[in-house]
Design an enzyme around this catalytic site. Structure first.
Site, PDB file in Angstrom:
ATOM      1  N   GLU A 172      -8.786 117.764  76.923  1.00  0.00           N
ATOM      2  CA  GLU A 172      -7.355 117.703  76.126  1.00  0.00           C
ATOM      3  C   GLU A 172      -6.385 117.881  77.167  1.00  0.00           C
ATOM      4  OE1 GLU A 172      -7.696 120.007  72.796  1.00  0.00           O
ATOM      5  OE2 GLU A 172      -9.543 119.291  72.026  1.00  0.00           O
ATOM      6  N   ASN A 215     -12.851 115.130  78.663  1.00  0.00           N
ATOM      7  CA  ASN A 215     -13.221 115.358  77.186  1.00  0.00           C
ATOM      8  C   ASN A 215     -11.876 115.372  76.182  1.00  0.00           C
ATOM      9  OD1 ASN A 215     -15.071 115.511  74.788  1.00  0.00           O
ATOM     10  ND2 ASN A 215     -14.238 117.411  74.750  1.00  0.00           N
ATOM     11  N   HIS A 251     -13.420 113.686  66.202  1.00  0.00           N
ATOM     12  CA  HIS A 251     -13.026 114.231  64.912  1.00  0.00           C
ATOM     13  C   HIS A 251     -12.343 113.333  64.041  1.00  0.00           C
ATOM     14  CE1 HIS A 251     -14.242 117.986  66.350  1.00  0.00           C
ATOM     15  NE2 HIS A 251     -13.614 118.015  67.366  1.00  0.00           N
ATOM     16  N   GLU A 280     -18.030 115.435  69.628  1.00  0.00           N
ATOM     17  CA  GLU A 280     -17.660 116.451  68.584  1.00  0.00           C
ATOM     18  C   GLU A 280     -17.666 115.881  67.254  1.00  0.00           C
ATOM     19  OE1 GLU A 280     -14.240 118.878  69.541  1.00  0.00           O
ATOM     20  OE2 GLU A 280     -15.049 119.101  71.751  1.00  0.00           O
ATOM     21  N   ASP A 282     -17.259 114.865  63.515  1.00  0.00           N
ATOM     22  CA  ASP A 282     -17.396 114.977  62.288  1.00  0.00           C
ATOM     23  C   ASP A 282     -16.438 113.964  61.351  1.00  0.00           C
ATOM     24  OD1 ASP A 282     -14.822 116.257  62.905  1.00  0.00           O
ATOM     25  OD2 ASP A 282     -15.872 118.346  62.686  1.00  0.00           O
TER      26      ASP A 282
HETATM   27  O1  9MR Z   1     -14.868 124.342  66.268  1.00  0.00           O
HETATM   28  C1  9MR Z   1     -13.845 125.205  67.052  1.00  0.00           C
HETATM   29  C2  9MR Z   1     -13.385 126.438  66.216  1.00  0.00           C
HETATM   30  O2  9MR Z   1     -14.463 127.459  65.898  1.00  0.00           O
HETATM   31  C3  9MR Z   1     -12.462 127.002  67.035  1.00  0.00           C
HETATM   32  O3  9MR Z   1     -11.782 128.153  66.084  1.00  0.00           O
HETATM   33  C4  9MR Z   1     -11.336 126.078  67.305  1.00  0.00           C
HETATM   34  C5  9MR Z   1     -10.153 126.754  68.134  1.00  0.00           C
HETATM   35  O4  9MR Z   1      -9.283 125.754  68.688  1.00  0.00           O
HETATM   36  O5  9MR Z   1     -12.026 125.398  68.242  1.00  0.00           O
HETATM   37  C6  9MR Z   1     -12.858 124.576  67.455  1.00  0.00           C
HETATM   38  O6  9MR Z   1     -13.449 123.543  68.475  1.00  0.00           O
HETATM   39  C7  9MR Z   1     -12.505 122.400  69.249  1.00  0.00           C
HETATM   40  C8  9MR Z   1     -13.184 122.146  70.336  1.00  0.00           C
HETATM   41  O7  9MR Z   1     -13.244 123.132  70.938  1.00  0.00           O
HETATM   42  C9  9MR Z   1     -12.262 121.238  71.069  1.00  0.00           C
HETATM   43  N1  9MR Z   1     -11.878 120.224  70.197  1.00  0.00           N
HETATM   44  C10 9MR Z   1     -11.372 120.363  68.986  1.00  0.00           C
HETATM   45  C11 9MR Z   1     -12.473 121.335  68.089  1.00  0.00           C
HETATM   46  C12 9MR Z   1     -11.981 121.438  66.882  1.00  0.00           C
HETATM   47  O8  9MR Z   1     -10.529 122.107  66.600  1.00  0.00           O
END
Ligand code: 9MR
Length: 367
Positions: A172, A215, A251, A280, A282
């Site tokens: 990101e 990513n 997402h 990722e 969903d």
């Molecule tokens: O799923 C992850 C969640 O458990 C964390 O609290 C969160 C914190 O930002 O991050 C989530 O995973 C992220 C991933 O690492 C990067 N892309 C977005 C995902 C969803 O927020």
């Protein structure tokens, strides 16, 4: 008042663990032994999931899912041949204090993967979020910061050398407008954009066989953000920087249209001789007041999952397809988006949704 709330809470709990009959009775539409996602997948294709733990899970009323939920572990092993630690390899988790690493959970996931013949996607080495306070609040010189990043990458990538198939080296780094995150991202802010190339070089030095990725989210389509990656990656490759892949997180939300040009977008990266991946996926939705998705929502969700997978399967270099958790029981979505949820392919009780069967039959058709 209190009892009314309790009734609502109980109703919500029951509703979420008892999905509508239509959703669980979908007939298995693949034959014979292809009863799991991994067994239905074409040879060489990796179908993965995030492994729940850390991050938002730490504020939820349940113990660590990966170590404590035996049914979760069973499904994790049976259905997937790729795993991504959801939070357990992020800076704040794995490097909580300066000079102290916390490898326990990442080690356990890598061990589990080996036992179950799964590959691992490492996530992540350079990000603007989930960094430990000692790093974000530290008063370091540029030279110190650079050494901190180098040491972290050498240590973490080195520890899992030969055991992590793909690394999200930079996560990101662009805004949706396609600008580098020069204020939020500590590395780029303090060390300049050239640090991104260094991160890839160090990761490559630590594990020359690991495939190194950029990513991001909102890069499923051809847009300002994915254009920015396209330009940067071209430039880095021309300069000989070891960048091997570009991945779209995906997402998605039923509140927005499906990114129809996903295949076209991935293909232009594949044409640069890059690996591509969905990392990722969903598909969240705004839930009705009952908390239970409608049949139409479930159908549309299955469609989004299916189309994302179909797009990946059509792109020659897209061999890794990961969903961000497989059960609503542990999904990050309701924690981050009020009133939204049901984003994964299984209910709280691991009952399969249409989306699950849509993935499985799509894999089987290409096998
Ligand atoms: O799923 C992850 C969640 O458990 C964390 O609290 C969160 C914190 O930002 O991050 C989530 O995973 C992220 C991933 O690492 C990067 N892309 C977005 C995902 C969803 O927020």
């Amino acid at each position: 008042m209190r009892s009314a709330r309790l009734v609502i809470a109980l109703f919500a709990a029951v509703a979420l663990s008892a999905p509508p009959a239509s959703a669980v009775s979908a007939p298995p539409d693949v034959s014979g032994h292809k009863q799991t996602l991994r067994s239905a997948a074409p040879k060489g294709f990796h179908i993965g999931t995030a492994v729940a733990g850390g991050g938002h899970h730490e504020n939820q009323p349940y113990p660590d899912p990966f170590t404590s939920d035996s049914e979760y572990r069973k499904v994790l092993a049976a259905e997937f041949n790729s795993v991504s630690p959801e939070n357990q390899m992020k800076w704040e988790y794995i490097h909580p204090e300066r000079g102290r690493y916390n490898f326990g959970m990442a080690d356990a996931i890598v061990r589990f993967a080996k036992q179950n013949r799964q590959v691992v996607r490492g996530h992540t080495l350079m990000w603007h979020s989930q960094n430990p306070e000692w790093l974000e609040q530290g008063d370091f010189t540029a030279a110190e910061l650079r050494e901190i990043l180098r040491e972290h990458i050498m240590t973490v990538v080195g520890r899992y050398k030969g055991k992590v198939q793909q690394w999200d080296v930079a996560n990101e780094i662009f805004t949706d407008a396609g600008a580098l995150r020069t204020t939020e991202n500590i590395w780029i802010r303090e060390l300049g954009p050239g640090i991104v190339a260094d991160a890839f070089r160090w990761a490559h030095q630590a594990d020359p066989k690991a495939k190194l990725f950029f990513n991001d989210y909102n890069v499923e389509s051809v847009n300002a953000k994915s254009d920015a990656y396209y330009a940067l990656i071209k430039e880095l490759r021309a300069a000989g920087v070891p960048v091997h892949g570009f991945s779209a997180q995906a997402h998605l939300s039923l509140d927005y249209g499906f990114p129809d040009d996903l295949e076209r977008n991935l293909k232009r990266f594949a044409d640069l001789r890059l690996e591509t991946a969905i990392t990722e996926l969903d598909v969240r939705m705004t839930l009705p007041a009952s908390g239970v998705p409608t049949a139409a929502q479930l159908q549309q969700q299955a469609d989004y999952y299916q189309r994302t997978l179909a797009a990946c399967l059509k792109v020659r270099t897209c061999k890794s397809f990961t969903i961000w958790g497989f059960t609503d029981k542990y999904s990050w979505v309701p924690v981050f988006f009020q009133g939204q949820g049901a984003a994964t392919v299984m209910w709280n009780d691991f009952g399969r949704k249409q989306a699950y069967y849509a993935l499985r039959s799509t894999l089987a058709k290409r096998a």
